[in-house]
Design a protein around this motif. Sequence first.
Motif, PDB file in Angstrom:
ATOM      1  N   SER A  53       0.824  -1.208   0.000  1.00 40.71           N
ATOM      2  CA  SER A  53       0.000   0.000   0.000  1.00 40.71           C
ATOM      3  C   SER A  53       0.857   1.257   0.000  1.00 40.71           C
ATOM      4  CB  SER A  53      -0.946   0.011   1.199  1.00 40.71           C
ATOM      5  OG  SER A  53      -1.868  -1.051   1.125  1.00 40.71           O
ATOM      6  N   GLU A  54       1.967   1.196   0.732  1.00 39.43           N
ATOM      7  CA  GLU A  54       2.874   2.340   0.797  1.00 39.43           C
ATOM      8  C   GLU A  54       3.479   2.635  -0.571  1.00 39.43           C
ATOM      9  OE1 GLU A  54       7.268   3.326   2.652  1.00 39.43           O
ATOM     10  OE2 GLU A  54       5.991   1.891   3.703  1.00 39.43           O
ATOM     11  N   ILE A  55       3.858   1.590  -1.304  1.00 38.60           N
ATOM     12  CA  ILE A  55       4.505   1.747  -2.603  1.00 38.60           C
ATOM     13  C   ILE A  55       3.520   2.157  -3.689  1.00 38.60           C
ATOM     14  CG2 ILE A  55       5.690   0.489  -4.464  1.00 38.60           C
ATOM     15  CD1 ILE A  55       7.029  -1.193  -2.267  1.00 38.60           C
ATOM     16  N   THR A  56       2.345   1.542  -3.712  1.00 40.23           N
ATOM     17  CA  THR A  56       1.394   1.752  -4.804  1.00 40.23           C
ATOM     18  C   THR A  56       0.307   2.777  -4.508  1.00 40.23           C
ATOM     19  OG1 THR A  56      -0.096   0.008  -4.037  1.00 40.23           O
ATOM     20  CG2 THR A  56       1.709  -0.644  -5.521  1.00 40.23           C
ATOM     21  N   GLU A  57       0.067   3.053  -3.215  1.00 36.30           N
ATOM     22  CA  GLU A  57      -1.019   3.909  -2.735  1.00 36.30           C
ATOM     23  C   GLU A  57      -2.384   3.251  -2.912  1.00 36.30           C
ATOM     24  OE1 GLU A  57      -0.691   7.872  -4.296  1.00 36.30           O
ATOM     25  OE2 GLU A  57       1.355   8.149  -3.562  1.00 36.30           O
ATOM     26  N   ILE A  58      -2.402   1.937  -3.111  1.00 33.86           N
ATOM     27  CA  ILE A  58      -3.659   1.199  -3.249  1.00 33.86           C
ATOM     28  C   ILE A  58      -4.062   0.622  -1.894  1.00 33.86           C
ATOM     29  CG2 ILE A  58      -4.816  -0.773  -4.328  1.00 33.86           C
ATOM     30  CD1 ILE A  58      -2.895  -0.471  -6.688  1.00 33.86           C
ATOM     31  N   ASN A  59      -5.231   1.003  -1.416  1.00 36.80           N
ATOM     32  CA  ASN A  59      -5.762   0.480  -0.161  1.00 36.80           C
ATOM     33  C   ASN A  59      -6.932  -0.470  -0.386  1.00 36.80           C
ATOM     34  OD1 ASN A  59      -3.992   2.132   1.451  1.00 36.80           O
ATOM     35  ND2 ASN A  59      -5.309   3.873   0.951  1.00 36.80           N
ATOM     36  N   GLU A  60      -7.667  -0.232  -1.496  1.00 34.88           N
ATOM     37  CA  GLU A  60      -8.827  -1.049  -1.835  1.00 34.88           C
ATOM     38  C   GLU A  60      -8.852  -1.273  -3.339  1.00 34.88           C
ATOM     39  OE1 GLU A  60     -11.926   0.675   1.591  1.00 34.88           O
ATOM     40  OE2 GLU A  60     -12.192   1.192  -0.536  1.00 34.88           O
ATOM     41  N   ARG A  61      -9.571  -2.288  -3.745  1.00 36.21           N
ATOM     42  CA  ARG A  61      -9.821  -2.527  -5.150  1.00 36.21           C
ATOM     43  C   ARG A  61     -11.239  -3.076  -5.292  1.00 36.21           C
ATOM     44  NH1 ARG A  61      -6.852  -4.185  -1.665  1.00 36.21           N
ATOM     45  NH2 ARG A  61      -4.866  -4.097  -2.757  1.00 36.21           N
ATOM     46  N   ARG A  62     -11.763  -3.132  -6.495  1.00 33.62           N
ATOM     47  CA  ARG A  62     -13.132  -3.592  -6.721  1.00 33.62           C
ATOM     48  C   ARG A  62     -13.135  -4.843  -7.595  1.00 33.62           C
ATOM     49  NH1 ARG A  62     -17.100   0.244  -4.967  1.00 33.62           N
ATOM     50  NH2 ARG A  62     -15.934   1.748  -3.700  1.00 33.62           N
ATOM     51  N   TYR A  63     -13.957  -5.823  -7.204  1.00 34.74           N
ATOM     52  CA  TYR A  63     -14.127  -7.037  -7.989  1.00 34.74           C
ATOM     53  C   TYR A  63     -15.572  -7.135  -8.470  1.00 34.74           C
ATOM     54  CZ  TYR A  63      -9.600  -8.872  -6.277  1.00 34.74           C
ATOM     55  OH  TYR A  63      -8.273  -9.068  -5.987  1.00 34.74           O
ATOM     56  N   ALA A  64     -15.749  -7.587  -9.702  1.00 38.58           N
ATOM     57  CA  ALA A  64     -17.083  -7.753 -10.267  1.00 38.58           C
ATOM     58  C   ALA A  64     -17.839  -8.863  -9.552  1.00 38.58           C
ATOM     59  CB  ALA A  64     -16.981  -8.062 -11.758  1.00 38.58           C
ATOM     60  N   ASP A  65     -19.161  -8.809  -9.619  1.00 36.14           N
ATOM     61  CA  ASP A  65     -19.984  -9.869  -9.046  1.00 36.14           C
ATOM     62  C   ASP A  65     -19.709 -11.188  -9.757  1.00 36.14           C
ATOM     63  OD1 ASP A  65     -21.106  -8.100  -7.297  1.00 36.14           O
ATOM     64  OD2 ASP A  65     -22.934  -7.787  -8.474  1.00 36.14           O
ATOM     65  N   PRO A  66     -19.889 -12.310  -9.069  1.00 32.78           N
ATOM     66  CA  PRO A  66     -19.573 -13.627  -9.653  1.00 32.78           C
ATOM     67  C   PRO A  66     -20.222 -13.891 -11.008  1.00 32.78           C
ATOM     68  CG  PRO A  66     -19.964 -13.860  -7.312  1.00 32.78           C
ATOM     69  CD  PRO A  66     -20.290 -12.441  -7.652  1.00 32.78           C
ATOM     70  N   ALA A  67     -21.422 -13.394 -11.235  1.00 33.53           N
ATOM     71  CA  ALA A  67     -22.134 -13.681 -12.486  1.00 33.53           C
ATOM     72  C   ALA A  67     -21.745 -12.746 -13.621  1.00 33.53           C
ATOM     73  CB  ALA A  67     -23.640 -13.609 -12.255  1.00 33.53           C
ATOM     74  N   GLN A  68     -20.956 -11.713 -13.333  1.00 40.71           N
ATOM     75  CA  GLN A  68     -20.617 -10.723 -14.349  1.00 40.71           C
ATOM     76  C   GLN A  68     -19.298 -11.028 -15.046  1.00 40.71           C
ATOM     77  OE1 GLN A  68     -20.729  -7.215 -11.779  1.00 40.71           O
ATOM     78  NE2 GLN A  68     -22.606  -6.510 -12.784  1.00 40.71           N
ATOM     79  N   VAL A  69     -19.249 -10.719 -16.352  1.00 38.28           N
ATOM     80  CA  VAL A  69     -18.010 -10.771 -17.121  1.00 38.28           C
ATOM     81  C   VAL A  69     -17.788  -9.392 -17.726  1.00 38.28           C
ATOM     82  CG1 VAL A  69     -18.039 -13.248 -17.588  1.00 38.28           C
ATOM     83  CG2 VAL A  69     -19.271 -11.679 -19.119  1.00 38.28           C
ATOM     84  N   SER A  70     -16.675  -9.199 -18.411  1.00 42.05           N
ATOM     85  CA  SER A  70     -16.311  -7.869 -18.912  1.00 42.05           C
ATOM     86  C   SER A  70     -17.385  -7.250 -19.796  1.00 42.05           C
ATOM     87  CB  SER A  70     -14.987  -7.941 -19.678  1.00 42.05           C
ATOM     88  OG  SER A  70     -13.909  -8.152 -18.809  1.00 42.05           O
ATOM     89  N   SER A  71     -17.954  -8.048 -20.712  1.00 42.77           N
ATOM     90  CA  SER A  71     -18.951  -7.475 -21.620  1.00 42.77           C
ATOM     91  C   SER A  71     -20.215  -7.047 -20.876  1.00 42.77           C
ATOM     92  CB  SER A  71     -19.297  -8.461 -22.737  1.00 42.77           C
ATOM     93  OG  SER A  71     -19.843  -9.657 -22.225  1.00 42.77           O
ATOM     94  N   ASN A  72     -20.511  -7.691 -19.755  1.00 46.04           N
ATOM     95  CA  ASN A  72     -21.676  -7.294 -18.948  1.00 46.04           C
ATOM     96  C   ASN A  72     -21.481  -5.910 -18.333  1.00 46.04           C
ATOM     97  OD1 ASN A  72     -21.888 -10.664 -17.638  1.00 46.04           O
ATOM     98  ND2 ASN A  72     -22.937  -9.818 -19.415  1.00 46.04           N
ATOM     99  N   ILE A  73     -20.344  -5.722 -17.676  1.00 50.19           N
ATOM    100  CA  ILE A  73     -20.124  -4.432 -17.011  1.00 50.19           C
ATOM    101  C   ILE A  73     -19.873  -3.335 -18.036  1.00 50.19           C
ATOM    102  CG2 ILE A  73     -19.342  -5.534 -14.887  1.00 50.19           C
ATOM    103  CD1 ILE A  73     -16.484  -4.841 -15.583  1.00 50.19           C
ATOM    104  N   ALA A  74     -19.306  -3.711 -19.195  1.00 49.32           N
ATOM    105  CA  ALA A  74     -19.108  -2.736 -20.269  1.00 49.32           C
ATOM    106  C   ALA A  74     -20.441  -2.249 -20.819  1.00 49.32           C
ATOM    107  CB  ALA A  74     -18.282  -3.357 -21.394  1.00 49.32           C
ATOM    108  N   THR A  75     -21.398  -3.150 -20.917  1.00 53.60           N
ATOM    109  CA  THR A  75     -22.721  -2.780 -21.422  1.00 53.60           C
ATOM    110  C   THR A  75     -23.388  -1.757 -20.510  1.00 53.60           C
ATOM    111  OG1 THR A  75     -23.005  -4.935 -22.491  1.00 53.60           O
ATOM    112  CG2 THR A  75     -24.998  -3.659 -22.043  1.00 53.60           C
TER     113      THR A  75
END
Length: 361
Positions: A53-75
Amino acid sequence: MSNIEMNLYSVIIGTGSFIPDHVVSGDAFLDSTFYENGLILDKGNAEIISKFSEITEINERRYADPAQVSSNIATIAAQRAIDNASIDKESLDYIIFCHNFGDIKLNSNRMDMLPALAAKVKQALDIKNPDCVAYDLIFGCPGWVQGSIQANALIKSGDAKRVMVIGAETLSRIIDAHDRDSMIFSDGAGAVIYEAKSSAEPIGLISHKTQTYAVDYGSLLVMGRSHNPDACNENAYLKMNGRKLYEFAVSYVPQVIKTAIDKAGIDILDINIVFIHQANGKMDNAIMKRLFKLYNQDKVPENLVPMTISWLGNSSVATIPTLLDLVAKGLVKDYEIKKGQYAVFASVGAGMHINAFIYRF
C-alpha cells in the motif's frame, strides 16, 4: 468579408462508468500464501500488505460480481454513456471495445473473445443498425487511449460521426493468488462517446502520440505460470516485473506526453488537468515530476492530477474512462471540468506501449 476556416474535431458528448460494489481491502489478503522464486515469502502478510500500500497507494480494489463478465459491465457503462449523451443509440457509427482478456467466468481462467466483446455489447444494447461497426482493440493498459486515437482518425476521415470507445476489464479473474502483485489489479468499466464537430478553433482531441518499445521491454508484462511451485494446472496468469516497469514508465512516458503537448502548440502550464492511467500512485507522481522538469518546472501544480487508485485499484483499460466519468460528474473532490480547459490523457502498459493525447474541453 473573409471566410473562417472550419475544421473537424472529435468532441466528447457523453461518459459512463461501472464500478463494482464488491470492495476488497488489504485484509482480504491476510490469509494468502505469497511465493517468490519458488519460495514462500518470509515476511508476514500484514507487513507485505502494508508495504504494498505504501509503494502503490492502493488500499482497496473492486471485484465484479460472480455472475458478471467484462462485456456485462461494459454494457452498463455504455448505456450510461448513451444516456448521458442523450443520443439515439442507432446513431453510433462505431463501437470500439478496449480490453485484454475477453470475457472470463469466475474460477475458469479461460478467455472468451468470440464473438468480439464489442459485438456482444452491441447485441446487449439491441443496436440494430448494421452500419454500426463493432470491434475490439487489444493494446494493454493504454487500450482506451489508443481507442480514442482511432476514433479521432475515423471521425477526421469522415468515415464516422459518432464513436463509442469502451474500456473494461475483470483482472480479478486472471491474477495469481500466490503473487503479491495481484493486489494491484481490479475490475471496472468506462465508456466515452465522441462526436464530429466543426470549429474555427481547436477543440476536442487536438494532438496525440503513441510509441511501442517491444524489443527491449516487451517482456515486462506477460502471461505466466503461478508463483506456487506446487500448482499442477496449465493456467496462465498476469505477471509483471514491477521494478523494471516503474523505471521504464518514469523514463519514457514523460517524453511521449511532452511530444503530444508540443504538437498541440501549447505549454505545460496551459494544462489544467491530467487523466493518467491509475497504475501505481507513486509511479504516476514520479512521471509528472519528470514531465514538468522537461519544461524546466520544478513543481507540479496542486489539483492537477485526479487519482482514484487508492480506492479503485488498477482496472487496466478502464481506469482513465472511469476517472473521466467521475470527474465530469463532480464525484472526485477538488476536480471539475470547465469549457476551454486543456487536458492530458496518458497511459503505459503491456507491449510496452505508451500513448497520450491532448484534449480541449
